[in-house]
Design a protein around this motif. Structure first.
Motif, PDB file in Angstrom:
ATOM      1  N   LYS A 299       0.800  -1.328  -0.191  1.00 33.97           N
ATOM      2  CA  LYS A 299       0.127  -0.060   0.150  1.00 33.97           C
ATOM      3  C   LYS A 299       0.957   1.349   0.102  1.00 33.97           C
TER       4      LYS A 299
ATOM      5  N   LYS B 220       0.113   4.024   0.734  1.00 26.94           N
ATOM      6  CA  LYS B 220      -0.235   4.937   1.898  1.00 26.94           C
ATOM      7  C   LYS B 220       0.893   4.435   3.101  1.00 26.94           C
ATOM      8  N   HIS B 221       1.099   3.167   3.307  1.00 28.00           N
ATOM      9  CA  HIS B 221       1.949   2.967   4.143  1.00 28.00           C
ATOM     10  C   HIS B 221       3.417   3.193   3.951  1.00 28.00           C
TER      11      HIS B 221
ATOM     12  N   LEU C 234      -1.022 -10.046  13.636  1.00 29.96           N
ATOM     13  CA  LEU C 234      -1.356  -9.690  12.293  1.00 29.96           C
ATOM     14  C   LEU C 234      -1.220 -11.033  11.456  1.00 29.96           C
ATOM     15  N   ARG C 235      -0.527 -11.959  11.798  1.00 30.46           N
ATOM     16  CA  ARG C 235      -0.429 -13.265  10.934  1.00 30.46           C
ATOM     17  C   ARG C 235      -1.773 -13.815  11.177  1.00 30.46           C
TER      18      ARG C 235
ATOM     19  N   MET D 105      -4.660 -12.712  11.772  1.00 28.49           N
ATOM     20  CA  MET D 105      -5.397 -11.943  10.533  1.00 28.49           C
ATOM     21  C   MET D 105      -5.147 -12.187   9.058  1.00 28.49           C
ATOM     22  N   ALA D 106      -4.380 -13.058   8.738  1.00 29.35           N
ATOM     23  CA  ALA D 106      -4.097 -13.263   7.505  1.00 29.35           C
ATOM     24  C   ALA D 106      -3.370 -12.100   6.706  1.00 29.35           C
ATOM     25  N   ILE D 107      -2.690 -11.338   7.587  1.00 28.25           N
ATOM     26  CA  ILE D 107      -2.250 -10.058   6.947  1.00 28.25           C
ATOM     27  C   ILE D 107      -0.400 -10.516   7.293  1.00 28.25           C
TER      28      ILE D 107
ATOM     29  N   PHE E 134       3.060  -5.841   5.207  1.00 30.54           N
ATOM     30  CA  PHE E 134       2.272  -4.836   6.028  1.00 30.54           C
ATOM     31  C   PHE E 134       3.471  -4.045   6.659  1.00 30.54           C
TER      32      PHE E 134
ATOM     33  N   ASN F 110      -3.590 -18.833   5.429  1.00 33.52           N
ATOM     34  CA  ASN F 110      -4.500 -17.519   5.488  1.00 33.52           C
ATOM     35  C   ASN F 110      -5.831 -17.669   5.457  1.00 33.52           C
TER      36      ASN F 110
ATOM     37  N   ILE G 210      -8.881  -5.997  10.142  1.00 29.76           N
ATOM     38  CA  ILE G 210      -8.975  -7.147   9.188  1.00 29.76           C
ATOM     39  C   ILE G 210     -10.028  -6.794   8.346  1.00 29.76           C
TER      40      ILE G 210
END
Ligand SMILES: Nc1ncnc2c1ncn2[C@@H]1O[C@H](COP(=O)(O)OP(=O)(O)OP(=O)(O)O)[C@@H](O)[C@H]1O
Ligand SMILES: [Mg+2]
Lengths: 256, 262
Positions: free
Chosen positions: A38, A40-41, A130-131, A133-135, A140, B88, B116
């Motif tokens: 992203k 933005k990040h 984070l992981r 949440m599948a991020i 990220f 995931n 999320i």
């Protein structure tokens, strides 16, 4: 354990560490090309890393430019070589002092901050969260910091060089009653395009790369709670500084 | 992929099957052959002494760490064979409350809960905000939406973590001590939420807890981890009079100390 065993153990650990560092860095680079990052990040990090480092980089280079110029001006005036002072300061600042001191300041400020931030996230299970949440923490967290440092370091170096050179001029004029025109003209005669650009184009991205990868790697490998976070930050700054000095030597040797 | 997941599950009754699971840390066996099954739409509680490996077990189920031997099957899929992308897909159907709450301290409470959705759905910011407020309301923290986690008490953080875990309506809930450190009333609220979620949206829950009220209120099946193994117990109705000495001592020990905690 005898001394040979200890040395062997230590060597193995170093190899293990360097190996893990290389894998980590490779993953960061791979993620940069294979995952959506992203914008933005990246921007957020560029602001945090870059814009907020401007004041301290500026102050540092101001004093570095001032002290260097006052010493050079004192000796060169004695020798009757005051005409080339602008060129000498320009050389020193563009080739070495600007990039190196900008690197040192960012290592201390940003390197320690990134290592602490990531280390704290590690020991408080935020990276696991984070992981869960599948991020992907690579896309990220790590890649935005990596890109931001590689992009911002050259910009900070341009700024550092400019401040260092102008601070030198200030001292030259104020303390040695030097002629500003002579200062500029000797600099423009003595410096070529490579002198002006190499610090920015080569050293900048390389220093950014070193600071980002070492800080994040040591941050992710933080263990043992709050004490560990402090230890990682110290280790990060030491490791980055040594790497920057060594790499800077070889870059200067190869480029100039 | 989720189609495939369902097609694969030979055992449609059990959503999670844990087989001879072994986990070691630096040579020390924490889990030494754990075996149990979790039925779909069932409420399982895991109990056991501090340090016996309960949190580790939850982390293993989500694939956050690797184990040495055995296997965990989720919807029939052996998770040790899955890569991060495949994991995931499973993780998105799970909601996890970490023992330490693990809120992101650089984000506000609202951003924590909504992250999320922001990362994995196409919902508009206003739609996300609405869902987030709804979940925060469920845990009685609607007014903390704009605060930073550092400004919250431990129990409040736990409740935010709870809201965060359920914001995308997951079908499996993994809760690591969700009621520890909460006052009895909030504790009951959370317990009722766990029950409601499993009853109304047909979720499956695995709750790790030391709190006797949570054990008795939210479980259909209770498993005790002891010396690296899973001991099956009698269930909430009879567990207080368990025939297994270890289980009996453990749960009655909890009751003895309960008044002191409150
Ligand atoms: N990353 C790690 N490295 C080494 N050992 C670990 C690690 N994580 C956990 N352990 C060890 O594994 C054991 C189980 O830890 P775990 O956190 O799963 O216990 P627990 O049952 O959740 O305890 P509690 O009820 O206190 O939360 C402990 O002895 C702990 O010291
Ligand atoms: Mg635990």
């Amino acid at each position: 354990m005898n001394i040979i065993d200890k040395t062997g153990d230590f060597t193995l650990k170093i190899f293990d560490y360097v190996g893990s560092y290389c894998i980590f860095t490779a993953l960061v680079i791979r993620t940069m090309f294979t995952s959506k990052i992203k914008f933005k990040h990246v921007l957020e990090q560029m602001y945090k890393i870059g814009t907020k480092s401007l004041p301290i980089v500026g102050v540092t280079l101001m004093f570095v430019g001032m002290v260097f110029t006052s010493q050079v001006a004192k000796e060169f005036t004695k020798l009757g070589a005051s005409k080339i002072i602008g060129g000498i300061v320009g050389f020193a600042v563009w080739r070495e002092l600007g990039p190196l001191f900008a690197g040192v300041v960012v290592a201390a400020r940003v390197g320690a901050a990134i290592s602490t931030e990531i280390g704290a996230m590690k020991v408080t299970e935020q990276i696991d969260a984070l992981r869960s949440m599948a991020i992907n923490p690579f896309s990220f967290l790590y890649v935005p910091r990596f890109i931001a440092l590689i992009l911002m370091m050259p910009i900070l170096i341009i700024f550092a060089n400019f401040i260092g050179f102008i601070a030198g001029l200030g001292i030259y004029v104020a303390l040695f009653h030097g002629n500003p025109e002579a200062y500029f003209s000797s600099a423009s005669q003595m410096l070529d395009v490579l002198d002006i650009s190499a610090g920015v184009l080569f050293k900048g991205p390389v220093f950014g790369f070193i600071i980002a990868t070492i800080a994040m790697f040591l941050g992710v490998n933080t263990t043992y709670g709050a004490v560990g976070i402090g230890k990682s930050a110290t280790r990060t700054v030491v490791a980055i500084l040594i790497s920057i000095f060594v790499v800077n030597f070889f870059l200067s040797y190869l480029i100039f | 992929m989720s189609q495939e997941l369902k097609g694969n599950s030979k055992d449609s009754k059990n959503i999670i099957i844990i087989k001879d699971l072994v986990k070691t840390y630096g040579g020390q066996k924490i889990l030494a052959g754990v075996d149990f099954k979790v039925k779909r739409n069932n409420k399982t509680t895991i109990i056991g002494a501090s340090g016996c490996g309960k949190s580790t077990l939850l982390r293993l189920i989500l694939g956050l760490e690797k184990f040495q031997e055995g296997e965990i099957f989720i919807e029939g899929q052996p998770i040790s064979k899955l890569d991060e992308d495949e994991l995931n897909i499973i993780r998105l159907r799970f909601g996890m409350v970490f023992q330490s709450a693990a809120l992101f301290d650089s984000l506000t409470v609202g951003e924590n809960v909504g992250l999320i959705l922001k990362e994995h759905t196409k919902l508009k910011p206003s739609e996300i905000a609405k869902k987030v407020k709804e979940k925060l309301d469920m845990v009685g923290l609607a007014d903390t939406y704009a605060q930073m986690p550092a400004a919250l008490s431990g129990g409040m953080k736990k409740r935010v973590a709870f809201a965060r875990a359920i914001v995308n309506d997951p079908s499996v809930l993994l809760f690591d001590e969700p009621t520890t450190g909460l006052d009895p009333i909030t504790s009951t609220t959370i317990e009722n939420l766990i029950k409601d979620l499993t009853d109304t949206i047909h979720a499956t829950s695995i709750v790790v807890t030391h709190q006797i009220s949570t054990i008795l209120n939210t479980s259909e099946k209770i498993i005790m981890i002891h010396e690296g193994k899973a001991i099956k117990t009698e269930g909430p109705k009879k567990i207080m009079k368990s025939k297994n000495k270890m289980v009996y001592k453990f749960v009655n020990g909890l009751v003895d100390t309960a008044p002191k905690i409150v």
